[in-house]
Design a protein around this motif. Structure first.
Motif, PDB file in Angstrom:
ATOM      1  N   GLY A  82       0.802  -1.223   0.000  1.00 28.42           N
ATOM      2  CA  GLY A  82       0.000   0.000   0.000  1.00 28.42           C
ATOM      3  C   GLY A  82       0.836   1.275   0.000  1.00 28.42           C
ATOM      4  N   SER A  83       2.153   1.147  -0.152  1.00 32.06           N
ATOM      5  CA  SER A  83       2.996   2.342  -0.115  1.00 32.06           C
ATOM      6  C   SER A  83       3.039   3.032  -1.473  1.00 32.06           C
ATOM      7  CB  SER A  83       4.417   1.977   0.303  1.00 32.06           C
ATOM      8  OG  SER A  83       5.016   1.163  -0.687  1.00 32.06           O
ATOM      9  N   GLY A  84       2.606   2.320  -2.527  1.00 33.05           N
ATOM     10  CA  GLY A  84       2.665   2.888  -3.869  1.00 33.05           C
ATOM     11  C   GLY A  84       3.845   2.360  -4.669  1.00 33.05           C
ATOM     12  N   ARG A  85       4.609   1.465  -4.070  1.00 35.67           N
ATOM     13  CA  ARG A  85       5.802   0.929  -4.718  1.00 35.67           C
ATOM     14  C   ARG A  85       5.447   0.225  -6.031  1.00 35.67           C
ATOM     15  NH1 ARG A  85       7.819  -3.817  -1.403  1.00 35.67           N
ATOM     16  NH2 ARG A  85       6.634  -4.995  -2.909  1.00 35.67           N
ATOM     17  N   THR A  86       4.457  -0.663  -5.961  1.00 38.37           N
ATOM     18  CA  THR A  86       4.049  -1.421  -7.151  1.00 38.37           C
ATOM     19  C   THR A  86       3.561  -0.491  -8.250  1.00 38.37           C
ATOM     20  OG1 THR A  86       3.290  -3.047  -5.572  1.00 38.37           O
ATOM     21  CG2 THR A  86       2.658  -3.383  -7.855  1.00 38.37           C
ATOM     22  N   GLU A  87       2.737   0.482  -7.849  1.00 32.98           N
ATOM     23  CA  GLU A  87       2.160   1.396  -8.832  1.00 32.98           C
ATOM     24  C   GLU A  87       3.248   2.250  -9.472  1.00 32.98           C
ATOM     25  OE1 GLU A  87       1.024   0.915  -5.775  1.00 32.98           O
ATOM     26  OE2 GLU A  87      -0.888  -0.080  -6.170  1.00 32.98           O
ATOM     27  N   LEU A  88       4.229   2.686  -8.667  1.00 39.73           N
ATOM     28  CA  LEU A  88       5.297   3.526  -9.206  1.00 39.73           C
ATOM     29  C   LEU A  88       6.005   2.801 -10.356  1.00 39.73           C
ATOM     30  CD1 LEU A  88       7.169   5.985  -9.211  1.00 39.73           C
ATOM     31  CD2 LEU A  88       8.561   4.843  -7.474  1.00 39.73           C
ATOM     32  N   LEU A  89       6.340   1.537 -10.139  1.00 38.01           N
ATOM     33  CA  LEU A  89       7.049   0.801 -11.174  1.00 38.01           C
ATOM     34  C   LEU A  89       6.233   0.699 -12.449  1.00 38.01           C
ATOM     35  CD1 LEU A  89       9.313   0.143  -9.283  1.00 38.01           C
ATOM     36  CD2 LEU A  89       9.302  -2.167 -10.196  1.00 38.01           C
ATOM     37  N   ARG A  90       4.937   0.418 -12.276  1.00 42.18           N
ATOM     38  CA  ARG A  90       4.087   0.251 -13.461  1.00 42.18           C
ATOM     39  C   ARG A  90       3.895   1.561 -14.195  1.00 42.18           C
ATOM     40  NH1 ARG A  90       1.519  -5.093 -13.636  1.00 42.18           N
ATOM     41  NH2 ARG A  90       3.093  -6.086 -12.357  1.00 42.18           N
ATOM     42  N   VAL A  91       3.868   2.648 -13.474  1.00 47.57           N
ATOM     43  CA  VAL A  91       3.744   3.950 -14.117  1.00 47.57           C
ATOM     44  C   VAL A  91       5.022   4.262 -14.905  1.00 47.57           C
ATOM     45  CG1 VAL A  91       3.825   6.391 -13.547  1.00 47.57           C
ATOM     46  CG2 VAL A  91       2.000   4.960 -12.617  1.00 47.57           C
ATOM     47  N   LEU A  92       6.188   3.868 -14.346  1.00 50.03           N
ATOM     48  CA  LEU A  92       7.462   4.137 -15.026  1.00 50.03           C
ATOM     49  C   LEU A  92       7.532   3.448 -16.386  1.00 50.03           C
ATOM     50  CD1 LEU A  92      10.200   3.978 -12.225  1.00 50.03           C
ATOM     51  CD2 LEU A  92       9.236   5.981 -13.345  1.00 50.03           C
ATOM     52  N   VAL A  93       6.845   2.305 -16.535  1.00 48.62           N
ATOM     53  CA  VAL A  93       6.882   1.609 -17.818  1.00 48.62           C
ATOM     54  C   VAL A  93       5.600   1.817 -18.614  1.00 48.62           C
ATOM     55  CG1 VAL A  93       8.513  -0.122 -17.015  1.00 48.62           C
ATOM     56  CG2 VAL A  93       6.072  -0.576 -16.812  1.00 48.62           C
ATOM     57  N   GLY A  94       4.777   2.767 -18.187  1.00 47.92           N
ATOM     58  CA  GLY A  94       3.584   3.102 -18.957  1.00 47.92           C
ATOM     59  C   GLY A  94       2.461   2.093 -18.866  1.00 47.92           C
ATOM     60  N   ALA A  95       2.532   1.174 -17.893  1.00 53.71           N
ATOM     61  CA  ALA A  95       1.509   0.126 -17.824  1.00 53.71           C
ATOM     62  C   ALA A  95       0.286   0.553 -17.030  1.00 53.71           C
ATOM     63  CB  ALA A  95       2.101  -1.143 -17.219  1.00 53.71           C
ATOM     64  N   LEU A  96       0.392   1.676 -16.307  1.00 51.89           N
ATOM     65  CA  LEU A  96      -0.769   2.211 -15.588  1.00 51.89           C
ATOM     66  C   LEU A  96      -0.922   3.666 -15.989  1.00 51.89           C
ATOM     67  CD1 LEU A  96      -0.612   1.178 -11.800  1.00 51.89           C
ATOM     68  CD2 LEU A  96      -2.287   0.470 -13.503  1.00 51.89           C
ATOM     69  N   PRO A  97      -2.154   4.108 -16.243  1.00 41.80           N
ATOM     70  CA  PRO A  97      -2.338   5.519 -16.605  1.00 41.80           C
ATOM     71  C   PRO A  97      -2.124   6.442 -15.401  1.00 41.80           C
ATOM     72  CG  PRO A  97      -4.456   4.386 -16.512  1.00 41.80           C
ATOM     73  CD  PRO A  97      -3.403   3.345 -16.305  1.00 41.80           C
ATOM     74  N   LEU A  98      -1.691   7.670 -15.692  1.00 41.72           N
ATOM     75  CA  LEU A  98      -1.427   8.666 -14.648  1.00 41.72           C
ATOM     76  C   LEU A  98      -2.572   9.671 -14.578  1.00 41.72           C
ATOM     77  CD1 LEU A  98       2.301   9.505 -15.346  1.00 41.72           C
ATOM     78  CD2 LEU A  98       1.392   8.780 -13.147  1.00 41.72           C
ATOM     79  N   ASP A  99      -2.793  10.223 -13.384  1.00 47.79           N
ATOM     80  CA  ASP A  99      -3.709  11.359 -13.276  1.00 47.79           C
ATOM     81  C   ASP A  99      -2.960  12.651 -13.593  1.00 47.79           C
ATOM     82  OD1 ASP A  99      -5.617   9.592 -12.482  1.00 47.79           O
ATOM     83  OD2 ASP A  99      -5.335   9.949 -10.345  1.00 47.79           O
ATOM     84  N   GLY A 100      -1.656  12.640 -13.309  1.00 48.23           N
ATOM     85  CA  GLY A 100      -0.859  13.819 -13.592  1.00 48.23           C
ATOM     86  C   GLY A 100       0.615  13.479 -13.570  1.00 48.23           C
TER      87      GLY A 100
END
Lengths: 500, 356
Positions: A290-308
């Motif tokens: 729940g720290s955001g670690r998983t999401e950060l990695l996926r955002v770095l490779v474009g696999a999750l959309p960003l709000d900003g």
């Protein structure tokens, strides 16, 4: 207080030669909250599964309400009032709240549902967990994670639970929801229910628990009243040593920035994160569930959309999709190999070829080249195979991971984004993978590596980012990266002052 | 890689032992496990048919056989491409019939044959591309979507023709009657599609991406494969084979018949699956599908010559499909577990083994 409602003694669980639990015991008393803590692999999950009857122990006894039970099944555990609220939600989303609360126990007469009685029973249980405003006729699907979790607690209560086990209940909750959950737990506690509470968030344990049991490497370390402990002491108990083990390491070579992220925002998972990754360094990202670690990695490779915010591969362009990432020389290895990386139907060569397929602009891929590429990586990374065109499913976890790493080396990736690269990997392969990762960085590659294995973070990291609640809580460099500091920072504490 | 270094040595060792070489091929090659039983079945059926009927091995009958498989073959090529990526199109039979009907209406209405053929090819491509777009954007199951489309297209064809086929006289007849090197033109069309499809699956980025998407869509996405575009391209290619099948249908019958495509989609899936494809995706090859088509065509042809009723032929075709998938599943289990057949059967029968 009265005697224990549940006590386990000398629990041993072996898988083959591996002892996951080695003589663990604990006691739960009515109306108390008992926390269970331990680092990754300490045996917490196995112990709660044993108590819930999901995993048969190799040895030891479980005493429930004064009765010693040799073999516990999930059904028997529930009949004796032991309920597990697992980390993932176990509900039927298309049924109503009432039907979920009374799942498997709906009141009937002559085989027909007594609807009024069902709604009454459900409403009573819901009120006990503070969900009195929730209409029991609502469908589960519309509920928030926090509400769903409380419905599961209500389910346990309506079945006359005496012991409720909660596994990482706050992993997906926001701060307000955590407060509401704690209130509900305390309310239920006052009715005489015993809680076994498992969490990585140590501050929650200080806020909630009466007693805490520490496990380490499958052994019982201590059971103490929470009042008698502070955070640093608890971390020392978790890790089993007090001294920082400093490993001499060359300082990170200051290569140019190859990947930059600015002000990344996504729901409450990422709260304005910026970072730079340099050529030649291994950047470790740690942080609890729940720290955001998983999401950060996926955002770095474009696999999750960003709000900003934005991710840019310096000199190549923005990264908005995995296709962008791969074209710009970024390779990603997810932690869950089986469902997110492996092509189980295809052979080794095709599994290696997948990276090149998207990375290269060429439209032709010759079978001969595919086999040659696979052979290069199999030799280079020391993959142990039996047949030339072997199916990847039959390899061990470690050898699979080497093949997947080879996928990106063969694709000519310059940035590797790795998520838990040694999860489910044997020790020998782990060493070999670590060496390959270091070699990649030494040759000028950049590595972003997220791991919950703090020993791995210390061994590999030139720089470490500790994440907490969607933000970068701290950055450590070089020899300052130690397991103690990482864990303290993950928990939101301040690391001990450094000895001069 | 150690295994490849020892390969020549292994070959020498096995030179005098064909049985051992065969066993090795069987163990290491998915293709061998698929192709060898199929080839054996085709040869056995051929031998039986030629022993029972002297008509079987005549030039005329071979031509009839080749002519009869062309439509199914074309549709199977498209289906194989789709199945590689785990996709499915149940509307292909109805779309082929619609293409034939529309072509027949155009030709009988005075449009030139060339223009009509272009429309006949383009229409199914447009339909399939639309299916792909809907699948990619809305993430509905292709199975349900194309099942619905099957009914819609059938209805459109019937509305176009009424109950009676639209005759085109002798236009387009040459496709089925003319031959090159003794082989009907329509069969050459099937061979051409096979070759193009085979090159795509084996050598082209599109085909390799298709296998990746079919094997593990999430893994393909994370590895940068443009999953949506791959699906779109495959559906469009399948649409092209449907159009070609429509042209051959029209030339075979000399008329656009709304019901001429019914059931072909299921036969095409059967042929591809017999040839090694899987509904779950990630598997299949053009050569396997070719063998699957030939086996199904041969069954119909041989059994007709032997005066077996068409009802019983259906029985044999269904039995073949069931046998093929059972054999594949058992072979998979054998390989995955590394256990003997007996122990597998014991598991299937839910009896404890005595081997422990």
């Amino acid at each position: 207080m009265s005697g224990p409602v549940l006590s386990v003694r000398g629990i041993v669980k072996r898988y083959g030669p591996v002892r996951v639990l080695d003589g663990v015991g604990l006691e739960l008393r009515a109306g108390t909250i008992h926390a269970l803590v331990g680092a990754n692999g300490a045996g917490k999950s196995t112990l709660i599964k044993v108590i819930a009857g999901l995993v048969p122990p190799t040895g030891g006894t479980i005493t429930l309400g004064g009765e010693e039970l040799a073999a516990l099944t999930p059904r028997l555990a529930r009949e004796r009032g032991v309920f597990l609220v697992p980390q993932e939600r176990h509900v039927c989303p298309d049924l109503t709240v009432a039907e979920n609360v009374l799942l498997g126990r709906v009141p009937t007469r002559a085989g027909l549902l007594r609807r009024g009685a069902m709604l009454e029973d459900a409403a009573r249980a819901l009120a006990q967990v503070g969900l009195d405003t929730l209409d029991p006729r609502t469908r589960m699907r519309g509920l928030t994670v926090a509400q769903t979790q409380l419905v599961e607690v209500a389910r346990a209560l309506s079945a006359r639970a005496r012991v409720v086990i909660m596994d990482e209940p706050t992993a997906a909750l926001g701060p307000d929801e955590v407060r509401a959950l704690f209130e509900a737990i305390r309310r239920v506690q006052q009715q005489g229910v015993a809680f076994l509470y498992v969490s990585h968030h140590l501050e929650e344990i200080f806020a909630l628990a009466d007693e805490v049991t520490v496990l380490r490497d499958g052994r019982h370390v201590t059971t103490r009243p929470t009042r008698s402990l502070d955070l640093n002491e608890l971390i020392t108990l978790l890790l089993g040593r007090t001294l920082d083990e400093t490993v001499p390491r060359a300082l990170p070579s200051a290569g140019p920035v190859v990947l930059e992220a600015r002000d990344l925002r996504r729901g409450r998972e990422l709260d304005g994160i910026s970072l730079d990754v340099r050529a030649g360094e291994v950047l470790v990202v740690t942080g609890g569930i729940g720290s955001g670690r998983t999401e950060l990695l996926r955002v770095l490779v474009g696999a999750l959309p960003l709000d900003g915010g934005r991710v840019v591969r310096v000199g190549r362009g923005p990264v908005r999709s995995p296709a962008d990432a791969v074209r710009r020389g970024i390779g990603f290895l997810p932690e869950d190999r089986g469902s997110e990386a492996i092509l189980a139907e295809r052979d080794l060569a095709d599994n290696v070829d997948l990276g090149r397929l998207a990375a290269s602009g060429r439209h032709v891929s010759r079978p001969r080249d595919r086999v040659a590429a696979a052979e290069r990586q199999v030799t280079g990374l020391g993959v142990r195979t039996t047949a030339r065109r072997q199916s990847i499913s039959r390899l061990s976890g470690g050898n699979q991971q080497k093949v997947l790493l080879g996928r990106w080396l063969e694709a000519g990736a310059e940035v590797l984004v790795l998520e838990g690269p040694s999860t489910g990997v044997d020790l020998g392969s782990r060493e070999e993978l670590h060496r390959a990762i270091r070699r990649f960085a030494a040759d000028g590659g950049a590595v972003v590596l997220a791991t919950s294995d703090l020993a791995e973070a210390c061994q590999l990291g030139d720089r470490a980012l500790v994440m907490r609640r969607g933000r970068i809580a701290a950055e450590l460099v070089g020899t300052a990266i130690t397991e103690e500091r990482l864990m303290t920072l993950e928990q939101g504490g301040q690391p001990l002052a450094e000895a001069a | 890689m150690p295994a490849s270094a020892s390969a020549p040595a292994a070959r020498r060792r096995h030179a005098g032992a064909p049985a051992a070489g065969l066993r090795r091929l069987w163990r290491d090659s998915d293709n061998a496990r698929t192709y060898l039983p199929l080839l054996a079945a085709i040869l056995a059926l051929g031998a039986y048919a030629s022993a029972e009927s002297e008509l079987f091995l005549t030039a005329r009958n071979v031509q009839v056989l080749l002519e009869s498989v062309a439509v199914l073959g074309l549709l199977t090529v498209g289906t194989t491409l789709l199945l590689a990526a785990g996709q499915l199109d149940l509307s292909i039979g109805a779309a082929a019939a619609l293409s034939a009907v529309v072509g027949a209406k155009l030709i009988s209405g005075g449009t030139s044959t060339t223009v009509a053929v272009i429309v006949m090819l383009a229409l199914p491509v447009a339909i399939a591309a639309t299916v792909a777009l809907v699948v990619v954007v809305t993430r509905v199951q292709p199975f349900i979507l194309t099942l619905g489309l099957l009914s819609v297209l059938q209805a459109v064809s019937l509305l176009q023709t009424g109950q009676r086929p639209v005759s085109v006289g002798s236009n387009l007849q040459s496709l089925s009657t003319a031959d090159v090197l003794g082989v009907p033109v329509s069969f050459w069309l099937f061979v051409l599609a096979l070759l193009v499809g085979g090159v795509i699956l084996r050598y082209a980025r599109l085909g390799r991406s298709a296998y990746a998407v079919g094997s593990n869509e999430q893994a393909a996405f994370l590895a940068g494969i443009p999953v949506g575009r791959v699906k779109l391209a495959l559906f469009a290619l399948s649409g092209l084979t449907v159009g070609a099948a429509g042209v051959v249908l029209l030339s075979n019958l000399g008329a656009g018949d709304a019901s001429s495509g019914s059931g072909l989609e299921l036969q095409a899936i059967a042929a591809a699956v017999i040839g090694g494809a899987a509904l779950g995706g990630g598997r299949g090859s053009m050569f396997g599908s070719f063998l699957g088509v030939m086996l199904l065509g041969l069954v119909t042809n041989a059994l007709t010559l032997l005066d077996v009723s068409s009802f019983q032929q259906q029985l044999v075709q269904g039995g073949l499909l069931i046998t093929a998938v059972l054999l594949t599943a058992i072979a998979e289990r054998l390989r995955a577990d590394g256990r003997g057949l007996r122990s597998i059967l014991a598991t299937l029968l839910r009896r404890p083994t005595s081997t422990s």
